[in-house]
Design an enzyme around this catalytic site. Structure first.
Site, PDB file in Angstrom:
ATOM      1  NE  ARG A 228       7.549  63.226  20.796  1.00  0.00           N
ATOM      2  CZ  ARG A 228       8.669  64.022  20.442  1.00  0.00           C
ATOM      3  NH1 ARG A 228       8.981  64.801  21.550  1.00  0.00           N
ATOM      4  NH2 ARG A 228       9.275  64.020  19.616  1.00  0.00           N
ATOM      5  CG  HIS A 276       6.808  70.295  21.703  1.00  0.00           C
ATOM      6  ND1 HIS A 276       6.193  69.196  21.488  1.00  0.00           N
ATOM      7  CD2 HIS A 276       8.323  69.869  21.735  1.00  0.00           C
ATOM      8  CE1 HIS A 276       6.934  68.330  20.928  1.00  0.00           C
ATOM      9  NE2 HIS A 276       8.182  68.559  21.341  1.00  0.00           N
TER      10      HIS A 276
END
Ligand code: NAP
Ligand code: GLV
Length: 313
Positions: A228, A276
């Site tokens: 993250r 991502h």
């Protein structure tokens, strides 16, 4: 049995069709704002608060990803929002572990074989042989030895690299030297040449990739962040690249996604950026896993992958 589905930007019809095949007795519908009709289960990715708040009829909420930080952030902002009786269950691998192993192996081998530097030399039309990195000191450290981290660490060990892993409780992974808990954090980091982050984002792990962590790594180390964006202190990375403490970084996740066009990371040639995508949620595998767990819960059985809300993962 009624199931709510919500996943922004997904082909909802394809998901509903797959769920209809996997759970023929279920009524699975796409949630839309204003839908408060009864439901037993919710299958979601980054749901709005309105979808889950006050839904005390739900028995379980299935998160269509491994990380549950987005849902837990809603609960943090609006305490008591999550239905008390509903278990929060995240995806376990469901096709993500091989993708993550491919992505991280590619990045590690690219740095090991100095392909990043050869690319820069090619850009300048320069034919130059670089000294190979000594393999025995090319230590890879994997933060997080859960479903994804343990698979990644084991895969990297298969290349004959020295691999370390770090987790909260002590884990055993074949071919990997393991460390656990804050007391062993510095020993884990000491001399690591490539740091791979696969921790969940929790209050304990936020900002873990900072100047302190970088200072313990081998001089000229590499960073691969696939967990993250909130794990990384962005200015500390830029400073570490400028000082030479870090040589390069591969980043798949960012504090703000999409990464804003004027973000300094775009202008830093030593940072490799992907949007991502290191491990995508796969529809077929995810539907099969969720359907199998719904069936087990209806039979009164326990399932794995239940999130400990207090712990944050
Ligand atoms: P997981 O199975 O829950 O594993 C988490 C690991 O982190 C465990 O080994 C855990 O230790 C360790 N950990 C947690 N808090 C810690 C702490 N404070 N100190 C030390 N270790 C700690 O999770 P996973 O399925 O492997 O997924 C990991 C993360 O990858 C997800 O949370 C998500 O954010 C990220 N992810 C990213 C993508 C992408 O496309 N970029 C895709 C999927 C997942 P214990 O073993 O002791 O519990
Ligand atoms: C993706 O980021 C996930 O958590 O599955």
């Amino acid at each position: 049995m009624k199931v709510l589905f919500y996943m922004p930007h997904a082909d909802a019809r394809a998901w509903l069709n797959d769920f209809a095949r996997a759970l023929p007795e279920a009524d699975v519908r796409e949630w839309r704002p204003g839908d408060t009709a009864p439901a037993d289960f919710a299958v979601v990715w980054r749901p709005p608060r309105e979808m889950l708040a006050g839904r005390d009829d739900l028995r379980a909420i299935f998160n269509l990803g491994a990380g549950v930080d987005a849902i837990l952030a809603l609960e943090h902002e609006h305490p008591g929002m999550l239905p008390r009786a509903a278990q929060l269950i995240r995806l376990e691998d469901s096709g993500m572990a091989p993708q993550m192993a491919e992505y991280v192996s590619h990045a590690v081998l690219r740095y090991l074989r100095r392909f990043d530097e050869y690319q820069m030399l090619q850009n300048e039309h320069r034919w130059q042989v670089l000294d190979p990195h000594p393999r025995d000191t090319f230590i890879v450290g994997v933060l997080g030895l859960g479903v994804l981290g343990s698979h990644v660490a084991h895969t990297l060990a298969g290349f004959g690299l020295p691999v370390r892993g770090y987790s909260r409780g002590m884990r055993v992974v074949d071919g990997v030297a393991t460390f656990a808990g804050q007391a062993q954090f510095d020993a884990f980091l000491d001399g690591v040449k490539v740091l791979v982050n696969l921790l969940p984002h929790t209050p304990d792990t936020r900002d873990v990739l900072d100047v302190h962590t970088f200072s313990k790594l081998a001089r000229g180390a590499y960073l691969i962040n696939v967990a993250r964006g909130a794990h990384l202190v962005e200015q500390d990375l830029l400073d570490a690249l400028a000082s030479g403490q870090l040589t390069a970084a591969t980043l798949d996740v960012f504090r703000e996604e999409p990464l804003p066009p004027d973000h300094p990371f775009w202008r830093e040639p030593r940072i490799t950026i992907t949007p991502h995508v290191s491990a995508l949620t796969l529809r077929e595998e995810s539907v099969a896993q969720v359907a199998q767990k719904i069936t087990a819960l209806i039979r009164g059985e326990r399932v794995s992958g239940v999130v400990d809300i207090e712990r944050g993962y």
